[in-house]
Write a protein that holds these residues in place. Structure first.
Motif, short mmCIF file in Angstrom:
data_model
loop_
_atom_site.label_atom_id
_atom_site.label_comp_id
_atom_site.label_asym_id
_atom_site.label_seq_id
_atom_site.Cartn_x
_atom_site.Cartn_y
_atom_site.Cartn_z
N ILE A 357 42.18 40.87 35.92
CA ILE A 357 43.10 41.89 35.39
C ILE A 357 42.75 43.26 35.96
CG2 ILE A 357 43.72 43.18 33.29
CD1 ILE A 357 43.34 40.54 31.71
N TYR A 358 41.48 43.55 35.98
CA TYR A 358 40.99 44.85 36.48
C TYR A 358 41.40 45.04 37.94
CZ TYR A 358 37.54 48.58 37.48
OH TYR A 358 36.93 49.74 37.85
N ALA A 359 41.23 44.00 38.73
CA ALA A 359 41.57 44.09 40.16
C ALA A 359 43.08 44.26 40.34
CB ALA A 359 41.09 42.83 40.89
N LYS A 360 43.85 43.49 39.57
CA LYS A 360 45.32 43.54 39.73
C LYS A 360 45.89 44.88 39.29
CE LYS A 360 46.52 38.66 39.78
NZ LYS A 360 46.68 37.46 38.92
N LEU A 361 45.41 45.39 38.17
CA LEU A 361 45.91 46.70 37.71
C LEU A 361 45.50 47.79 38.70
CD1 LEU A 361 45.28 46.51 33.85
CD2 LEU A 361 47.48 46.49 35.03
N GLY A 362 44.28 47.70 39.19
CA GLY A 362 43.82 48.68 40.18
C GLY A 362 44.68 48.64 41.43
N ALA A 363 45.00 47.44 41.90
CA ALA A 363 45.81 47.29 43.11
C ALA A 363 47.21 47.86 42.89
CB ALA A 363 45.88 45.84 43.52
N ALA A 364 47.68 47.81 41.64
CA ALA A 364 49.02 48.32 41.33
C ALA A 364 48.99 49.83 41.04
CB ALA A 364 49.60 47.58 40.14
N GLY A 365 47.82 50.42 41.17
CA GLY A 365 47.71 51.88 40.97
C GLY A 365 47.63 52.28 39.50
N VAL A 366 47.35 51.32 38.63
CA VAL A 366 47.19 51.65 37.20
C VAL A 366 45.72 51.98 36.95
CG1 VAL A 366 47.38 50.78 34.84
CG2 VAL A 366 49.08 50.10 36.57
N GLU A 367 45.48 53.13 36.33
CA GLU A 367 44.09 53.54 36.07
C GLU A 367 43.55 52.81 34.84
OE1 GLU A 367 43.33 57.98 37.37
OE2 GLU A 367 45.14 57.83 36.16
N VAL A 368 42.44 52.14 35.02
CA VAL A 368 41.86 51.30 33.97
C VAL A 368 40.40 51.67 33.73
CG1 VAL A 368 41.37 48.93 33.25
CG2 VAL A 368 43.28 49.39 34.81
N LEU A 369 40.05 51.78 32.46
CA LEU A 369 38.64 51.83 32.09
C LEU A 369 38.28 50.46 31.53
CD1 LEU A 369 36.04 53.52 31.74
CD2 LEU A 369 36.82 54.03 29.42
N TYR A 370 37.37 49.78 32.21
CA TYR A 370 37.05 48.40 31.87
C TYR A 370 35.71 48.37 31.11
CZ TYR A 370 35.46 43.57 32.83
OH TYR A 370 34.96 42.28 32.72
N ASP A 371 35.79 48.06 29.81
CA ASP A 371 34.55 47.97 29.04
C ASP A 371 33.92 46.60 29.25
OD1 ASP A 371 32.43 48.13 27.36
OD2 ASP A 371 33.52 49.11 25.73
N ASP A 372 33.01 46.58 30.21
CA ASP A 372 32.35 45.33 30.62
C ASP A 372 30.95 45.24 30.03
OD1 ASP A 372 31.37 47.52 31.99
OD2 ASP A 372 31.04 46.42 33.86
N ARG A 373 30.65 46.11 29.05
CA ARG A 373 29.29 46.15 28.53
C ARG A 373 28.99 44.94 27.66
NH1 ARG A 373 29.33 51.70 25.46
NH2 ARG A 373 31.25 50.68 24.75
N ASP A 374 27.73 44.61 27.62
CA ASP A 374 27.25 43.54 26.76
C ASP A 374 26.95 44.17 25.40
OD1 ASP A 374 26.13 41.34 25.62
OD2 ASP A 374 24.24 41.47 26.73
N ASP A 375 27.97 44.30 24.58
CA ASP A 375 27.81 45.01 23.31
C ASP A 375 28.72 44.36 22.27
OD1 ASP A 375 26.86 46.95 21.58
OD2 ASP A 375 27.06 48.54 23.08
N ARG A 376 28.56 44.73 21.03
CA ARG A 376 29.35 44.12 19.97
C ARG A 376 30.82 44.56 20.05
NH1 ARG A 376 28.37 46.10 15.26
NH2 ARG A 376 27.06 47.80 16.03
N ALA A 377 31.71 43.66 19.61
CA ALA A 377 33.15 43.96 19.65
C ALA A 377 33.46 45.22 18.86
CB ALA A 377 33.94 42.77 19.11
N GLY A 378 32.81 45.35 17.69
CA GLY A 378 33.08 46.51 16.83
C GLY A 378 32.78 47.82 17.53
N VAL A 379 31.69 47.85 18.28
CA VAL A 379 31.31 49.05 19.02
C VAL A 379 32.39 49.37 20.06
CG1 VAL A 379 29.67 49.96 20.71
CG2 VAL A 379 28.83 48.72 18.69
N LYS A 380 32.86 48.34 20.74
CA LYS A 380 33.85 48.55 21.79
C LYS A 380 35.18 49.02 21.23
CE LYS A 380 31.82 45.31 25.06
NZ LYS A 380 32.09 44.27 26.05
N PHE A 381 35.60 48.41 20.12
CA PHE A 381 36.87 48.83 19.50
C PHE A 381 36.79 50.30 19.06
CE2 PHE A 381 37.57 44.19 18.14
CZ PHE A 381 38.43 43.96 19.20
N ALA A 382 35.69 50.64 18.40
CA ALA A 382 35.55 52.00 17.89
C ALA A 382 35.53 53.00 19.04
CB ALA A 382 34.27 52.12 17.06
#
Lengths: 429, 429
Positions: A357-382
């Motif tokens: 998804i990250y590669a495809k959006l990037g190729a289409a010129g859509v700016e993406v912040l990809y949270d790829d961290r090894d962390d809890r879902a709650g932390v990422k949502f917040a």
């Protein structure tokens, strides 16, 4: 941008020094850090927003026929003596001497310098009209800098200056900037209400402040509800606007002349983000800026100046677009359009799908912040709600087993489950 | 942009204060004006070049994995006391007190501020490596500012800072910047030779100056002719480069160790446009910038800094690309790609053809400066050569009667007559 590599120091706790929402959220979302009172460093996330706002301002100035240049931050005191503002300006002006003991200052505004440039380089009526602008850092040594970037000491301002042969020309330049300002703020998702500002000795009613509406705004504003109709129509009707009442609480007199009846009067909160002036020959006379007229006689240029608080707008937009969880960026100024959340970094299917998804959006010129961290879902949502990107795309093992991801709209909180392809189709274009 | 409306005050006479070609040409071509000693305003033409150079620098920094942020121009003296550079820096540092008597300064560089940001916001080895950069105005109060923007007091610099856990990481960051610099200068049409610079106490040979070759360069440089072969191949071979000799005349010792034999040694003139350093833990120790290592023990960050003189590059490119008549811009940094000259403004066919060409090139995204003034052909030719756009498209009544226009290459002076359609086809794409 991968979150794991991005310099984005978000904070869980609310910093105690921040009194208003935008200041709190800019600190918590890792957008800025204060380095001295009223002086900020813009971290990568904040800087991206600042640049987007700056670019919208630039495009609308260019579209209105203004030409961009860049004046320096440091100025000589000499030109401020010519205009007789050096002694008058007071302690807000940061003054110093250079190593050769020459009196210098950090420009709080640029009327003097642009008038000098005009005087030294423009000779004839054939070269007019001209609107020149720059987007440059200014310094005003406020007694009590506060509210984060909303009232900082070092701040980014767009200031334009118009030069015309006569009042009619100056009025056309004024109206071109007036219209450009309404378009500029509209593109950022803001409703800006032009308010008649102090009328100086000359120029009378040709000076307006632009206030954007925000519940947490610094000043009370009163305006004719017809503004809302005009805004809803999306048209900029200069004649219609000019007839409508609008005033800040400082100037509003209940029941005064021109004030509409109560059923047509709306009371709201506003933040000043722009100010435009016609000031005639004030500076051209003081600094002897003349051009040759059609009849061969020298004429003092008729001038106006037009400011937008670019760094202040970052705060103003947040004041207008936030909730308890964080910022809700309008797409036109969002640092990234999409926040991609990998709910289980390390899981083969999650990683592969998200990378794809990250590669495809990037190729289409859509700016993406990809949270790829090894962390809890709650932390990422917040964290993602705090940062406030317009769209969140959430991929987890359960959904992916069913072939679906979740797409969330940050502004409305609306969530839909859909296939990866459908999600991509919605986000591209 | 139509020349008749453009704020472009070209000068016929050479200003007496300008001693070198780039300074003379920047004044004559209406690119800059001095507002105080060593402090310049960038007029629209010069500003366009500055922005293009800045954008190339930015793109190559981003491609190398560096992240952009923006630190303020004004800094507190406190952090410079921590690093013990406040007293050491001398008179080049512009110092002053704010209204509350706090000691402040206009940043001449940003090691202290970025180290403070890092210290306050980065905690763990997982957040490293990081390369952070900004493109911001600096001030150095030179005793004798001269050579226009080449040695100004207020100047635009790109400065990057790398943070790593150990020397091996720092070396990788250094090499990434080294390679990015070569790519950056190459995109601007410049041959940049990396020279071993002063080796500080720590870091030894991990410091290079980048000099671009220009006949009018400020310093003499000596280098192995194998550089020319590498440059011609267009490859950046770090290992091969590191083995080659290159030194400025200050450091060159004829016949000294590592100096190639005379038949392999080239002598030329150079302009310093970049400087990179590895300095280890100098600032992280002085300012206590530690992160937690993998084993849980705190580690001082290994740092490097990497500067490019963005405003200086405008002058350096002109020094490398000019002749007696004016500038010869490389296309990548040219303010406009095409200068369209209407030889007889007012003539119906000339006006119609030029308007049409102007519209078509604009629609194709080609930047055009259209000289639509009612002026003599000689004036227009001289002005266009001075400004130095890569291509001139010349339309006059005689040629148009035959159905042709003239296309001139500014760099080679090559001229061809061809149909309007053929000329457009050559300029688009």
């Amino acid at each position: 941008m991968r979150r794991s590599a991005f310099f984005l120091p978000t904070l869980k706790e609310t910093p105690s020094e921040a009194q208003i929402a935008s200041h709190r959220l800019m600190l918590r979302a890792g957008m800025v850090r204060q380095s001295a009172a009223g002086i900020y460093s813009w971290l990568p996330l904040g800087f991206k927003v600042l640049r987007k706002i700056e670019q919208i301002v630039r495009e609308e100035q260019d579209a209105a026929g203004a030409q961009e240049l860049l004046m320096p931050t440091i100025q000589s005191a000499d030109i401020w003596r010519e205009s007789e503002r050096y002694d008058a300006y007071g302690k807000e002006m940061l003054r110093f001497k250079d190593r050769h003991d020459r009196e210098m200052l950090y420009g709080p505004t640029n009327e003097e310098l642009i008038t000098q440039l005009f005087r030294d380089n423009v000779r004839s009526y054939r070269d007019l009209p001209k609107i020149l602008y720059h987007i440059q850092w200014k310094f005003r040594d406020e007694v009590r800098p506060r509210f984060g970037v909303m009232r900082g000491r070092e701040f980014l301002m767009k200031d334009s200056y118009s030069f015309d042969m006569d009042f009619e020309g100056a009025k056309r330049s004024y109206e071109a900037m007036f219209t450009a300002y309404l378009k500029t703020f509209k593109r950022m998702g803001l409703t800006a209400i032009p308010m008649q500002a102090d009328s100086g000795a000359i120029g009378g009613n040709l000076t307006h402040e632009f206030h954007v509406l925000a519940e947490t705004g610094e000043s009370g504003v009163f305006y004719d509800i017809a503004y809302d109709d005009l805004a809803a129509k999306g048209e900029i009707d200069l004649a219609a606007l000019n007839d409508l009442y609008a005033a800040t609480d400082e100037k509003h007199v209940p029941g005064g002349p021109n004030v509409p009846p109560p059923e047509r009067l709306r009371e709201a909160r506003g933040i000043e983000v722009g100010h435009i002036f016609y000031f005639g020959t004030k500076y051209s006379k003081a600094m002897n800026a003349m051009v040759q007229g059609k009849d061969g006689e020298p004429v003092f240029a008729e001038m106006g100046s037009y400011g937008i608080g670019v760094s202040r707008l970052v705060g103003a937009i947040i004041e207008a677009y936030h909730d308890d969880r964080g910022i809700k960026w309008p797409e036109s100024v969002a640092p990234f359009k999409v926040g991609l959340i990998n709910l289980k970094a390390g899981d083969a299917l999650c990683d592969k799908t998200c990378d794809d998804i990250y590669a495809k959006l990037g190729a289409a010129g859509v700016e993406v912040l990809y949270d790829d961290r090894d962390d809890r879902a709650g932390v990422k949502f917040a964290d993602m709600d705090l940062i406030g990107l317009p769209w969140q795309l959430i991929a987890g093992p359960k959904g992916l087993a069913q072939g679906v991801v979740e797409l969330k709209n940050r502004a409305t909180d609306e969530k839909v489950e859909l296939s990866v392809d459908s999600a991509l189709a919605r986000l591209v274009g």
